[in-house]
Design a protein around this motif. Sequence first.
Motif, mmCIF file in Angstrom:
data_model
loop_
_atom_site.group_PDB
_atom_site.id
_atom_site.type_symbol
_atom_site.label_atom_id
_atom_site.label_comp_id
_atom_site.label_asym_id
_atom_site.label_seq_id
_atom_site.Cartn_x
_atom_site.Cartn_y
_atom_site.Cartn_z
ATOM 1 N N GLY B 35 0.836 -1.195 0.000
ATOM 2 C CA GLY B 35 0.000 0.000 0.000
ATOM 3 C C GLY B 35 0.868 1.241 0.000
ATOM 4 N N GLY B 36 0.226 2.369 0.173
ATOM 5 C CA GLY B 36 0.948 3.623 0.086
ATOM 6 C C GLY B 36 2.010 3.779 1.155
ATOM 7 N N PHE B 37 1.675 3.424 2.403
ATOM 8 C CA PHE B 37 2.626 3.631 3.487
ATOM 9 C C PHE B 37 3.861 2.755 3.323
ATOM 10 C CE2 PHE B 37 4.275 2.667 7.685
ATOM 11 C CZ PHE B 37 4.539 3.931 8.138
ATOM 12 N N GLN B 38 3.633 1.451 3.052
ATOM 13 C CA GLN B 38 4.755 0.533 2.916
ATOM 14 C C GLN B 38 5.636 0.915 1.732
ATOM 15 O OE1 GLN B 38 1.647 -0.394 3.566
ATOM 16 N NE2 GLN B 38 1.546 -2.310 4.680
ATOM 17 N N GLY B 39 5.003 1.242 0.591
ATOM 18 C CA GLY B 39 5.771 1.622 -0.582
ATOM 19 C C GLY B 39 6.564 2.901 -0.349
ATOM 20 N N GLY B 40 5.954 3.857 0.346
ATOM 21 C CA GLY B 40 6.671 5.089 0.658
ATOM 22 C C GLY B 40 7.866 4.848 1.544
ATOM 23 N N VAL B 41 7.715 3.948 2.522
ATOM 24 C CA VAL B 41 8.836 3.642 3.409
ATOM 25 C C VAL B 41 9.952 2.948 2.635
ATOM 26 C CG1 VAL B 41 9.514 2.250 5.374
ATOM 27 C CG2 VAL B 41 7.481 3.597 5.508
ATOM 28 N N VAL B 42 9.579 2.027 1.719
ATOM 29 C CA VAL B 42 10.598 1.338 0.923
ATOM 30 C C VAL B 42 11.307 2.341 0.016
ATOM 31 C CG1 VAL B 42 10.954 -0.399 -0.848
ATOM 32 C CG2 VAL B 42 9.480 -0.896 1.051
ATOM 33 N N PHE B 43 10.541 3.286 -0.551
ATOM 34 C CA PHE B 43 11.164 4.312 -1.396
ATOM 35 C C PHE B 43 12.124 5.171 -0.585
ATOM 36 C CE2 PHE B 43 11.628 7.378 -4.653
ATOM 37 C CZ PHE B 43 11.182 6.788 -5.817
ATOM 38 N N ALA B 44 11.720 5.528 0.647
ATOM 39 C CA ALA B 44 12.610 6.325 1.493
ATOM 40 C C ALA B 44 13.849 5.539 1.863
ATOM 41 C CB ALA B 44 11.876 6.787 2.744
ATOM 42 N N SER B 45 13.726 4.201 2.007
ATOM 43 C CA SER B 45 14.894 3.414 2.389
ATOM 44 C C SER B 45 15.919 3.378 1.264
ATOM 45 C CB SER B 45 14.478 2.011 2.785
ATOM 46 O OG SER B 45 14.085 1.287 1.663
ATOM 47 N N SER B 46 15.477 3.572 0.004
ATOM 48 C CA SER B 46 16.467 3.677 -1.063
ATOM 49 C C SER B 46 17.291 4.962 -0.908
ATOM 50 C CB SER B 46 15.783 3.652 -2.419
ATOM 51 O OG SER B 46 15.203 4.892 -2.704
ATOM 52 N N THR B 51 22.283 7.607 1.080
ATOM 53 C CA THR B 51 22.957 8.426 2.092
ATOM 54 C C THR B 51 24.135 7.682 2.703
ATOM 55 O OG1 THR B 51 20.822 9.397 2.585
ATOM 56 C CG2 THR B 51 22.570 9.787 4.156
ATOM 57 N N ILE B 52 23.938 6.367 2.963
ATOM 58 C CA ILE B 52 25.017 5.580 3.552
ATOM 59 C C ILE B 52 26.179 5.445 2.572
ATOM 60 C CG2 ILE B 52 25.612 3.263 4.353
ATOM 61 C CD1 ILE B 52 22.794 3.087 5.494
ATOM 62 N N ALA B 53 25.869 5.249 1.289
ATOM 63 C CA ALA B 53 26.928 4.943 0.336
ATOM 64 C C ALA B 53 27.618 6.201 -0.183
ATOM 65 C CB ALA B 53 26.355 4.149 -0.825
ATOM 66 N N PHE B 54 26.859 7.221 -0.528
ATOM 67 C CA PHE B 54 27.450 8.376 -1.208
ATOM 68 C C PHE B 54 27.555 9.609 -0.333
ATOM 69 C CE2 PHE B 54 25.085 5.969 -4.477
ATOM 70 C CZ PHE B 54 26.177 5.462 -5.135
ATOM 71 N N GLY B 55 27.077 9.539 0.901
ATOM 72 C CA GLY B 55 27.146 10.717 1.740
ATOM 73 C C GLY B 55 25.904 11.575 1.615
ATOM 74 N N LEU B 56 25.670 12.380 2.658
ATOM 75 C CA LEU B 56 24.414 13.134 2.727
ATOM 76 C C LEU B 56 24.349 14.234 1.684
ATOM 77 C CD1 LEU B 56 21.849 13.362 4.378
ATOM 78 C CD2 LEU B 56 23.001 14.986 5.827
ATOM 79 N N SER B 57 25.507 14.861 1.394
ATOM 80 C CA SER B 57 25.457 16.063 0.556
ATOM 81 C C SER B 57 25.092 15.727 -0.884
ATOM 82 C CB SER B 57 26.800 16.786 0.615
ATOM 83 O OG SER B 57 27.826 15.901 0.250
ATOM 84 N N SER B 58 25.555 14.558 -1.374
ATOM 85 C CA SER B 58 25.242 14.228 -2.767
ATOM 86 C C SER B 58 23.783 13.825 -2.921
ATOM 87 C CB SER B 58 26.149 13.108 -3.248
ATOM 88 O OG SER B 58 25.779 11.892 -2.652
ATOM 89 N N VAL B 59 23.185 13.228 -1.854
ATOM 90 C CA VAL B 59 21.756 12.910 -1.920
ATOM 91 C C VAL B 59 20.943 14.193 -1.831
ATOM 92 C CG1 VAL B 59 19.928 11.516 -0.914
ATOM 93 C CG2 VAL B 59 22.246 10.700 -0.875
ATOM 94 N N ARG B 60 21.409 15.110 -0.975
ATOM 95 C CA ARG B 60 20.689 16.377 -0.836
ATOM 96 C C ARG B 60 20.684 17.183 -2.118
ATOM 97 N NH1 ARG B 60 18.976 19.361 3.594
ATOM 98 N NH2 ARG B 60 19.337 18.359 5.587
#
Lengths: 81, 143
Positions: B35-46, B51-60
Amino acid sequence: MIWELDFALLLFMICCAIAAITVRDLLHATIILAAYSLVMTALWSEMNAVDVAFTEAAVGAGITTVLFIAAIARTRRSSSD
Amino acid sequence: MRENVVIRTVSRLAVPFIQVFALYVIVHGASGAGGGFQGGVVFASSFILMTIAFGLSSVRKRLNNRWIVICSVLGITIYAGIGLLCLILGGNYLEYGIIETTLGIPHLHGYLLDAVEVGIGITVMAVMTSIIYDMAERGGESS
């Protein structure tokens, strides 16, 4: 429902929960909580609650672990008491 | 950590698959698990993985605060707009059948259900990403 599987998963879950509150290192406690969430996911999907299992896997094992690790990184790692 | 080629390569490969899976979960949520909540959480986890791999600034740089605000407002507007449209047309909140019978378009019910799920997913993705940004930021004020 297979009650032996249920029993084993519940036993492992209780072990994880007790270990998470007795261990001294907070990072270890966080990882044990993630394992607890994983067992909880297996238990939910074994009880045919796939939607709840999905939420538990995404939020409990994914987001919460990262949030706890981020909180630990900003504070102290071991508890003082 | 920042120079680790294994983590960077694996996450660069995994992030598109996680995002496609999240979109599948959001769209498939009406008829199956998810559903919407689960899919949104999975999208945020990407984004967390990035953030873990490339650092916060490049994701921002790819998803800055302006886009987060736009996304969270857009999603909740889709959700509340469809719900209020049902109220205006004389039904209950989120009673899609009343729009279908008023406009006379067949199968509109399913599309509206998917649109509401997409709205929830966009909002959950934006808010979860914003929480992660605020937590991962070191020592600075959150802007």
